[in-house]
Scaffold this active site. Structure first.
Site, mmCIF file in Angstrom:
data_model
loop_
_atom_site.group_PDB
_atom_site.id
_atom_site.type_symbol
_atom_site.label_atom_id
_atom_site.label_comp_id
_atom_site.label_asym_id
_atom_site.label_seq_id
_atom_site.Cartn_x
_atom_site.Cartn_y
_atom_site.Cartn_z
ATOM 1 N N ASP A 1 -7.891 2.073 -8.708
ATOM 2 C CA ASP A 1 -7.996 2.806 -9.237
ATOM 3 C C ASP A 1 -8.320 2.834 -10.569
ATOM 4 O O ASP A 1 -7.435 2.442 -10.936
ATOM 5 C CB ASP A 1 -7.027 4.139 -9.078
ATOM 6 C CG ASP A 1 -7.439 5.624 -8.991
ATOM 7 O OD1 ASP A 1 -8.344 5.636 -10.065
ATOM 8 O OD2 ASP A 1 -6.901 5.759 -8.541
ATOM 9 N N ASP B 1 -14.970 -2.807 -9.029
ATOM 10 C CA ASP B 1 -16.713 -2.432 -9.566
ATOM 11 C C ASP B 1 -17.183 -2.158 -10.333
ATOM 12 O O ASP B 1 -18.080 -1.531 -11.190
ATOM 13 C CB ASP B 1 -17.120 -1.658 -8.276
ATOM 14 C CG ASP B 1 -16.393 -0.907 -8.416
ATOM 15 O OD1 ASP B 1 -15.580 -0.776 -8.033
ATOM 16 O OD2 ASP B 1 -17.749 0.608 -7.681
ATOM 17 N N GLU C 1 0.957 -1.290 -0.082
ATOM 18 C CA GLU C 1 -0.351 -0.133 -0.077
ATOM 19 C C GLU C 1 1.167 1.169 -0.183
ATOM 20 O O GLU C 1 1.624 1.856 0.752
ATOM 21 C CB GLU C 1 -0.853 0.334 1.271
ATOM 22 C CG GLU C 1 -1.805 1.233 1.382
ATOM 23 C CD GLU C 1 -2.623 1.567 0.606
ATOM 24 O OE1 GLU C 1 -2.739 2.307 -0.693
ATOM 25 O OE2 GLU C 1 -3.277 0.938 -0.161
#
Length: 213
Positions: free
Chosen positions: A118, A154, A69
């Protein structure tokens, strides 16, 4: 989404170097030694607040999990969640995904997870997408011959783009799901975003792909 600054993050990371590895390149080709076993290594790129990797580590205690991350204000939250879970088969790395080949050796990883990356929807930002061919080259190098890439999102546009990117790269599509939760897959661990989006009735897409070696 912009993350709130956490001024205590640097201090927290310095106090938890056993969990958030400060110099990960030092462990290239040595990650199993760090975990103290010969279990396979799975990597989540963009681990967020840690719900997925913590759940996976609990469900699969015989697998070593590493979460990458970049956002320092986010990885400290993941570290707190891992600490609270008591799972010993997790390590975290505060690094850019572009550096995976500096961190892991060739064929060192068994599985890479890309969860709700992203989408970078503008064409001029294509190179930043984690399924862009330059990133696929990096993944191919560190994944072992039987390894796979598991991608969830999504965002239908990003999913369609990624399927084309995988295919153009010559990858084998092992699974393509246009509505993951309709599968009722008992092995699926949801991320924070996944819970949020699915609660709103949004479809979740998943693809499992492998490189030809």
């Amino acid at each position: 989404m912009r993350q709130r600054n956490k001024p205590w993050a640097d201090t927290y990371l310095l106090e938890h170097t056993n969990l958030v590895i400060p110099n990960p390149s030092e462990y290239k080709n040595k990650w199993q030694e760090l975990f103290g076993n010969s279990n396979p290594v799975h990597v989540e790129i963009g681990t967020g607040k840690g719900q997925f990797i913590t759940g996976m580590a609990k469900q699969y205690p015989d697998i070593n999990f590493i979460g990458i991350e970049l956002a320092k204000s986010v990885i400290v939250t993941a570290a707190q969640k891992v600490t609270e879970s008591g799972q010993s088969n997790i390590r975290l790395i505060n690094e850019n995904a572009e550096n995976v080949m500096d961190i892991f050796g060739s064929n060192e990883i068994a599985t890479i997870y890309l969860n709700f990356s992203d989408p970078w929807p503008k064409n001029r930002h294509e190179k930043r997408r984690l399924t862009f061919h330059a990133f696929l080259k990096r993944y191919e190098d560190v994944l072992n011959p039987s390894g796979e890439l598991v991608f969830k999102t999504d965002n239908r546009g990003l999913f369609e783009y990624s399927l084309v990117s995988f295919s153009n790269y010559g990858m084998v599509l092992k699974e393509v799901s246009l509505d993951l939760h309709q599968l009722n897959d008992p092995e699926n661990i949801m991320t924070e975003y996944e819970e949020k989006f699915s609660a709103k009735g949004q479809q979740i897409y998943r693809c499992k792909a492998a490189f030809k070696k």
